[in-house]
Design a protein around this motif. Structure first.
Motif, PDB file in Angstrom:
ATOM      1  N   LEU A 163       0.812  -1.210   0.000  1.00 47.46           N
ATOM      2  CA  LEU A 163       0.000   0.000   0.000  1.00 47.46           C
ATOM      3  C   LEU A 163       0.851   1.268   0.000  1.00 47.46           C
ATOM      4  O   LEU A 163       0.405   2.325  -0.461  1.00 47.46           O
ATOM      5  CB  LEU A 163      -0.937   0.016   1.215  1.00 47.46           C
ATOM      6  CG  LEU A 163      -2.006  -1.082   1.253  1.00 47.46           C
ATOM      7  CD1 LEU A 163      -2.772  -1.033   2.561  1.00 47.46           C
ATOM      8  CD2 LEU A 163      -2.957  -0.929   0.060  1.00 47.46           C
ATOM      9  N   LEU A 164       2.071   1.163   0.543  1.00 50.69           N
ATOM     10  CA  LEU A 164       3.027   2.274   0.532  1.00 50.69           C
ATOM     11  C   LEU A 164       4.349   1.754   0.009  1.00 50.69           C
ATOM     12  O   LEU A 164       4.720   0.603   0.274  1.00 50.69           O
ATOM     13  CB  LEU A 164       3.247   2.827   1.943  1.00 50.69           C
ATOM     14  CG  LEU A 164       2.156   3.623   2.639  1.00 50.69           C
ATOM     15  CD1 LEU A 164       2.592   3.950   4.066  1.00 50.69           C
ATOM     16  CD2 LEU A 164       1.843   4.902   1.886  1.00 50.69           C
ATOM     17  N   ASP A 165       5.099   2.617  -0.699  1.00 48.61           N
ATOM     18  CA  ASP A 165       6.469   2.239  -1.013  1.00 48.61           C
ATOM     19  C   ASP A 165       7.391   2.851   0.045  1.00 48.61           C
ATOM     20  O   ASP A 165       6.963   3.640   0.901  1.00 48.61           O
ATOM     21  CB  ASP A 165       6.872   2.659  -2.428  1.00 48.61           C
ATOM     22  CG  ASP A 165       6.847   4.167  -2.665  1.00 48.61           C
ATOM     23  OD1 ASP A 165       7.042   4.935  -1.695  1.00 48.61           O
ATOM     24  OD2 ASP A 165       6.650   4.577  -3.820  1.00 48.61           O
ATOM     25  N   GLU A 166       8.662   2.464  -0.001  1.00 52.35           N
ATOM     26  CA  GLU A 166       9.568   2.898   1.059  1.00 52.35           C
ATOM     27  C   GLU A 166       9.716   4.411   1.109  1.00 52.35           C
ATOM     28  O   GLU A 166       9.765   5.005   2.196  1.00 52.35           O
ATOM     29  CB  GLU A 166      10.947   2.260   0.870  1.00 52.35           C
ATOM     30  CG  GLU A 166      11.902   2.620   2.009  1.00 52.35           C
ATOM     31  CD  GLU A 166      13.329   2.156   1.771  1.00 52.35           C
ATOM     32  OE1 GLU A 166      14.183   2.477   2.625  1.00 52.35           O
ATOM     33  OE2 GLU A 166      13.591   1.511   0.754  1.00 52.35           O
ATOM     34  N   ALA A 169       6.823   5.857   2.860  1.00 54.41           N
ATOM     35  CA  ALA A 169       6.841   5.495   4.276  1.00 54.41           C
ATOM     36  C   ALA A 169       7.825   6.351   5.063  1.00 54.41           C
ATOM     37  O   ALA A 169       7.573   6.686   6.218  1.00 54.41           O
ATOM     38  CB  ALA A 169       7.194   4.020   4.425  1.00 54.41           C
ATOM     39  N   MET A 170       8.960   6.684   4.454  1.00 59.82           N
ATOM     40  CA  MET A 170       9.980   7.474   5.155  1.00 59.82           C
ATOM     41  C   MET A 170       9.440   8.817   5.628  1.00 59.82           C
ATOM     42  O   MET A 170       9.900   9.358   6.633  1.00 59.82           O
ATOM     43  CB  MET A 170      11.184   7.707   4.244  1.00 59.82           C
ATOM     44  CG  MET A 170      11.997   6.472   3.933  1.00 59.82           C
ATOM     45  SD  MET A 170      12.947   5.866   5.353  1.00 59.82           S
ATOM     46  CE  MET A 170      14.315   6.999   5.374  1.00 59.82           C
ATOM     47  N   HIS A 171       8.468   9.358   4.890  1.00 59.39           N
ATOM     48  CA  HIS A 171       7.958  10.702   5.211  1.00 59.39           C
ATOM     49  C   HIS A 171       6.512  10.674   5.715  1.00 59.39           C
ATOM     50  O   HIS A 171       5.900  11.726   5.864  1.00 59.39           O
ATOM     51  CB  HIS A 171       8.065  11.598   3.972  1.00 59.39           C
ATOM     52  CG  HIS A 171       9.459  11.735   3.441  1.00 59.39           C
ATOM     53  ND1 HIS A 171      10.387  12.568   4.026  1.00 59.39           N
ATOM     54  CD2 HIS A 171      10.094  11.124   2.407  1.00 59.39           C
ATOM     55  CE1 HIS A 171      11.530  12.485   3.362  1.00 59.39           C
ATOM     56  NE2 HIS A 171      11.384  11.613   2.380  1.00 59.39           N
ATOM     57  N   HIS A 172       5.993   9.476   6.013  1.00 59.20           N
ATOM     58  CA  HIS A 172       4.600   9.369   6.439  1.00 59.20           C
ATOM     59  C   HIS A 172       4.432   9.928   7.852  1.00 59.20           C
ATOM     60  O   HIS A 172       5.264   9.704   8.737  1.00 59.20           O
ATOM     61  CB  HIS A 172       4.159   7.900   6.411  1.00 59.20           C
ATOM     62  CG  HIS A 172       2.680   7.718   6.416  1.00 59.20           C
ATOM     63  ND1 HIS A 172       1.917   7.828   7.556  1.00 59.20           N
ATOM     64  CD2 HIS A 172       1.811   7.439   5.393  1.00 59.20           C
ATOM     65  CE1 HIS A 172       0.648   7.612   7.256  1.00 59.20           C
ATOM     66  NE2 HIS A 172       0.557   7.378   5.949  1.00 59.20           N
TER      67      HIS A 172
END
Length: 271
Positions: A163-166, A169-172
């Motif tokens: 659902l998310l790429d890396e 995700a790093m900035h979520h």
């Protein structure tokens, strides 16, 4: 080598420790953005024919995070040393140590909590254990990922499910929510598979101070090959630079930084 516990440290550079089957590079340093104690803790426990490694990351902003991280690595160390002395099973000692620490921290009733990653290395195999969002990564010398832990967090599960790429995700904004911790009545221990640990493979255990500042490929590029001393120095320097000097589009999150890197070496065979 004796048991080595690193607690509330602010190391200027990584240390290199020899073991029977390889060498360990470790660093534990306080966040450059704070003056309070480093809430991370690490331990290196030699065993016959192997070693047990652990990194715990006390939850920042919660009471006694450093006490929780110290408690869990000390309970693991006590259990493993007793198992070695009595001829017991290392796996059971690790699990008992984690459960004992969880009960103790819950009973403190002050909101203390920690994540933890553990690796049980025996000869040519390694078995991972983890609770929370700290990192376990096993890579070959050409950079192939042989194992990567899944963060016990909403964002970690979203990455795993696609659902998310890396990069996202790093900035979520929910990246630092953790759904499984030592210090909770509902704590669960994820036990990974027993993995082949080839000569020149590198195993990394790290608090999220590393993964919040470097992309996975950057971590792999730092540790996959070359002398371990140079690899861990590169990892430490790159992480600190990101924390201190934000760059557009790159992660930057000052935090306590603790990691252990273990590199297997060739063992001579005698006729």
């Amino acid at each position: 080598m004796d048991v080595r516990i690193i607690s509330q440290a602010d190391m200027a550079a990584p240390e290199i420790l020899p073991t029977d089957l390889g060498e360990v590079g470790l660093l534990s340093a306080r966040s450059p953005a704070k003056t309070t104690a480093n809430e991370d803790c690490a331990v290196v426990i030699p065993t016959p024919g192997g070693v047990v490694l652990a990194v715990a990351d006390g939850l920042g902003g919660m009471r006694a995070g450093e006490a929780a991280s110290s408690r869990v690595v000390e309970d693991i160390a006590v259990g493993v040393r007793a198992a070695v002395a009595e001829g017991g099973e290392i796996r059971a000692a690790i699990l008992n140590g984690l459960e004992t620490a969880n009960r103790t921290i819950v009973e403190m009733a002050i909101g203390a909590a920690t994540t933890v990653v553990v690796a049980e290395i025996q000869g040519e195999t390694v078995r991972p254990y983890h609770v929370g969002d700290s990192v376990i990564l096993l890579v070959g010398q050409r950079g192939r990922i042989k194992f990567q832990s899944i963060s016990h967090s909403p964002v970690g599960y979203a990455v795993e499910s696609g659902l998310l790429d890396e990069a996202e995700a790093m900035h979520h904004h929910d990246r630092h929510l953790v759904s499984n911790i030592i210090g909770s009545p509902s704590m669960r221990i994820e036990i990974g598979p027993t993995l082949p640990f080839a000569e020149h493979d590198t195993l990394l255990l790290a608090s999220d101070g590393l993964a919040d500042n470097l992309h996975t490929q950057e971590i792999i590029d730092s540790i996959k090959s070359g002398p371990l001393e140079r690899a861990v120095a590169r990892l430490a320097e790159w992480s600190r630079r990101r924390m201190l000097t934000p760059e557009a589009g790159q992660p930057s999150h000052p935090d306590d930084l603790t990691f252990i890197a273990y590199r297997r070496r060739k063992v001579a065979v005698t006729a």
